[in-house]
Design an enzyme around this catalytic site. Sequence first.
Site, mmCIF file in Angstrom:
data_model
loop_
_atom_site.group_PDB
_atom_site.id
_atom_site.type_symbol
_atom_site.label_atom_id
_atom_site.label_comp_id
_atom_site.label_asym_id
_atom_site.label_seq_id
_atom_site.Cartn_x
_atom_site.Cartn_y
_atom_site.Cartn_z
ATOM 1 N N GLY A 73 0.832 -1.193 0.000
ATOM 2 C CA GLY A 73 0.000 0.000 0.000
ATOM 3 C C GLY A 73 0.865 1.241 0.000
ATOM 4 O O GLY A 73 2.077 1.174 0.255
ATOM 5 N N GLN A 125 2.978 10.130 1.408
ATOM 6 C CA GLN A 125 4.301 9.496 1.401
ATOM 7 C C GLN A 125 5.155 9.937 0.211
ATOM 8 O O GLN A 125 6.366 9.766 0.223
ATOM 9 C CB GLN A 125 4.182 7.964 1.403
ATOM 10 C CG GLN A 125 3.690 7.400 2.742
ATOM 11 C CD GLN A 125 3.631 5.897 2.715
ATOM 12 O OE1 GLN A 125 2.684 5.312 2.211
ATOM 13 N NE2 GLN A 125 4.670 5.247 3.244
ATOM 14 N N CYS A 134 6.731 -0.093 7.138
ATOM 15 C CA CYS A 134 6.261 1.063 6.378
ATOM 16 C C CYS A 134 7.385 1.524 5.460
ATOM 17 O O CYS A 134 8.542 1.591 5.891
ATOM 18 C CB CYS A 134 5.858 2.179 7.332
ATOM 19 S SG CYS A 134 5.293 3.673 6.501
ATOM 20 N N LEU A 135 7.032 1.859 4.236
ATOM 21 C CA LEU A 135 8.050 2.324 3.286
ATOM 22 C C LEU A 135 8.698 3.623 3.761
ATOM 23 O O LEU A 135 9.791 3.956 3.319
ATOM 24 C CB LEU A 135 7.424 2.508 1.903
ATOM 25 C CG LEU A 135 6.950 1.216 1.227
ATOM 26 C CD1 LEU A 135 6.092 1.537 0.015
ATOM 27 C CD2 LEU A 135 8.118 0.335 0.836
ATOM 28 N N HIS A 187 -3.555 1.131 8.263
ATOM 29 C CA HIS A 187 -2.190 1.679 8.180
ATOM 30 C C HIS A 187 -2.132 2.829 7.168
ATOM 31 O O HIS A 187 -1.607 3.901 7.466
ATOM 32 C CB HIS A 187 -1.216 0.558 7.788
ATOM 33 C CG HIS A 187 0.195 1.020 7.572
ATOM 34 N ND1 HIS A 187 1.237 0.648 8.389
ATOM 35 C CD2 HIS A 187 0.751 1.831 6.623
ATOM 36 C CE1 HIS A 187 2.353 1.227 7.973
ATOM 37 N NE2 HIS A 187 2.089 1.934 6.895
ATOM 38 N N GLU A 188 -2.680 2.585 5.972
ATOM 39 C CA GLU A 188 -2.580 3.607 4.919
ATOM 40 C C GLU A 188 -3.386 4.855 5.291
ATOM 41 O O GLU A 188 -2.942 5.982 5.061
ATOM 42 C CB GLU A 188 -3.028 3.053 3.572
ATOM 43 C CG GLU A 188 -2.189 1.884 3.044
ATOM 44 C CD GLU A 188 -0.689 2.114 3.083
ATOM 45 O OE1 GLU A 188 -0.240 3.282 2.993
ATOM 46 O OE2 GLU A 188 0.062 1.132 3.227
ATOM 47 N N HIS A 223 -1.795 7.399 7.524
ATOM 48 C CA HIS A 223 -0.883 8.365 6.892
ATOM 49 C C HIS A 223 -1.604 9.677 6.567
ATOM 50 O O HIS A 223 -0.979 10.743 6.554
ATOM 51 C CB HIS A 223 -0.310 7.787 5.592
ATOM 52 C CG HIS A 223 0.843 6.843 5.789
ATOM 53 N ND1 HIS A 223 2.044 7.233 6.315
ATOM 54 C CD2 HIS A 223 0.975 5.521 5.513
ATOM 55 C CE1 HIS A 223 2.871 6.191 6.352
ATOM 56 N NE2 HIS A 223 2.244 5.129 5.870
HETATM 57 NI NI NI Z 1 3.205 3.227 5.672
#
Ligand code: NI
Length: 183
Positions: A47, A52, A100-101, A142-143, A146
């Site tokens: 995701g 981000q 997480c990226l 999670h997404e 953000h």
């Molecule tokens: Ni993330």
Amino acid sequence: MSIRTILKMGDPRLLEVSRPVEPIDSLALAPLLNDMWDTMKAANGAGLAAPQIGVMRRVVIFGYQTNPRYPDAPPVPETVLINPLITPLSKAIENDWEGCLSVPGMRGIVPRFERIRYQGFDQYGQPIDREVSGFHARVVQHECDHLDGILYPLRIEDMRNFGYLDTLSEQGIIKLQPCDDEP
Ligand code: NI
């Protein structure tokens, strides 16, 4: 279409609350969404949220049909979710490892609602309304976090359950989990 730089924890933009998309204009959104899919797939992520890549709008993408790195992970439909609303369907909480990226190389145990309803709109402005559980529910929570400037480490209840993926793996504490949005 291009792969964009993913902001990392420490960048204050990741702590901002993003603005709704109004109106939902498919044509105007297409370049952003193309870049988001390219960026997410290049990183083998599950995701990605628009902030981000520095776009402070309430847009997330997630999902995959198969992920060779996580053969046991249930597929999650590839979804564009705009202006999302999440409603927990029970008080049941599930604790599991997340990555997480924007927090590369780290993993932590994060509590999430086990079952949720999520609503919003796709890239064509069509309503989305789903009830999901488990990994699918975790990715969406999670997404969407953000979009409110919340990175998963802020939700870790016991910071002893936070560490470097390579060390946690070497120690046999975790195996790679499908709830990572990082390779
Ligand atoms: Ni993330």
